[in-house]
Design an enzyme around this catalytic site. Structure first.
Site, short mmCIF file in Angstrom:
data_model
loop_
_atom_site.label_atom_id
_atom_site.label_comp_id
_atom_site.label_asym_id
_atom_site.label_seq_id
_atom_site.Cartn_x
_atom_site.Cartn_y
_atom_site.Cartn_z
CB ALA A 193 -0.78 -0.26 1.44
N GLY A 200 1.23 -5.47 0.70
CA GLY A 200 0.31 -6.20 -0.38
C GLY A 200 0.80 -6.17 -1.41
CD GLU A 225 -2.24 -8.85 1.16
OE1 GLU A 225 -3.74 -8.78 2.45
OE2 GLU A 225 -2.65 -7.50 1.73
CD GLU A 231 0.58 -6.91 5.59
OE1 GLU A 231 0.72 -6.48 4.09
OE2 GLU A 231 1.23 -7.36 6.18
#
Length: 268
Positions: free
Chosen positions: A74, A119, A122, A142
Site C-alpha cells: 500500500a 499488499g 498479496e 502489516e
C-alpha cells in the site's frame, strides 16, 4: 491530458497462429517501488475486468518493470493523510483490485524480483503460481504498522502454506529470502536473480498451449471446490467435467490425438 498509466499491458502471441494468448501486466510506478495508490488500484481493477471478459486470453503474467521491487504494498504516504471516511473508501477500491487478480478465469503467474511486501506479496498470492528470482524479499509486515493483511493475505497464505507457517510469517512480520519462501511453500519456483519474468512467461506459454476451455474449467473447479467439503468439491468437479467433455475443445483434442497433430483449439 490523461494521467500516465501505471500498469502496462502487452500480449505475447503464438508464433504460428498469431493469437494473443498470454497477457503480461507490468507494474510500472518506479518512483514509489510500485506502491499501490488509489489510482493504481483502480487501474488494476479496470484492466483485470477487461481481461476476464476476453476469451482470447489464456494466461496472465504479473511482473514489474523494475528489478528493485515487484511491489512494496500500500501507498502509506497517501494513506497518511486519510480521514477515516477516506480510509474506508480506499479499502473498497483496494479490495476490488485484489479480487480482480484473484478472480481471473485463466491461470495467473506472478514473476517476483526484489521486494514483495505487504499488499505486494498479496498481489502475488492472488495469482495461481509464484515464480521468484533469488534476490526477492517476501513479507507480510502489516502488524508492525498497526494493521493486518487486507488484500487476502490471511486467507491466501494460510491456504497455500498451512496455519503454523502462515502464523509465523504474519505474527512476526518477518522478511523471507526467496529461498526461505521456496522452502516454506510461498514460492512455487525459484530461479536465478533477474530470470523470474522469463520463466513465468515460458510457464504461461506452456499453459496457453493447452485447451482454453479445459484450463478455465479446471481452475474454476479447483478454486470453487477448495472452499467446500470433499463431497461438494467432487460435485463441482463433475459439473466442470461435463462442461468440458461436451465442448468443441474436447472434440478437437480427440481428433488431433488420433491424427497425431497439434490441436487447433476452438476455445468453446
Amino acid at each position: 491530458m490523461d494521467a500516465p498509466t501505471m500498469l502496462q499491458v502487452s500480449r505475447h502471441t503464438h508464433p504460428e497462429t498469431g493469437d494473443g494468448l498470454v497477457v503480461e501486466l507490468t507494474l510500472d510506478r518506479p518512483e514509489a517501488m510500485n506502491a499501490i495508490s488509489t489510482a493504481f488500484a483502480q487501474e488494476i481493477t479496470a484492466t483485470t475486468a477487461v481481461l476476464a471478459a476476453d476469451p482470447s486470453v489464456r494466461a496472465v503474467v504479473l511482473t514489474s518493470a523494475h528489478d528493485r521491487a515487484f511491489c512494496v504494498g500500500a501507498d502509506l504516504k497517501e494513506r497518511n493523510g486519510f480521514t477515516d471516511a477516506q480510509m474506508m473508501d480506499h479499502r473498497l477500491v483496494s479490495k476490488q483490485a485484489y479480487r480482480g487478480v484473484l478472480d481471473l478465469p485463466v491461470p495467473a503467474i506472478a514473476a517476483v524480483e526484489g521486494y514483495a511486501l505487504g499488499g505486494g506479496l498479496e498481489l502475488a498470492l492472488s495469482c495461481d503460481l509464484i515464480v521468484a528470482g533469488e534476490g526477492a524479499t517476501l513479507a507480510l509486515p502489516e502488524v508492525g504498522v498497526g494493521v493486518i493483511p487486507g488484500g487476502g493475505g490471511t486467507q491466501l497464505l494460510t491456504r497455500r502454506v498451512g496455519w503454523s507457517r502462515a502464523a509465523s510469517m504474519i505474527f512476526t512480520a518477518r522478511r523471507l529470502t526467496a529461498q526461505e519462501g521456496r522452502d516454506l511453500g510461498v514460492v512455487d519456483e525459484l530461479v536465478g536473480a533477474g530470470s523470474a519474468r522469463e520463466r513465468a512467461l515460458a510457464l504461461a506459454a506452456t499453459i496457453a498451449a493447452n485447451s482454453p476451455v479445459a484450463v478455465r474449467n479446471a481452475k474454476r473447479a479447483m478454486r470453487v471446490g477448495m472452499g467446500t467439503d470433499l463431497a461438494a468439491g467432487l460435485d463441482i468437479e463433475d459439473g466442470a467435467w461435463r462442461a468440458t467433455a461436451f465442448s468443441g475443445d474436447r472434440a478437437e483434442g480427440v481428433a488431433a490425438f488420433a491424427e497425431k497433430r497439434t490441436p487447433r483449439w476452438p476455445g468453446r
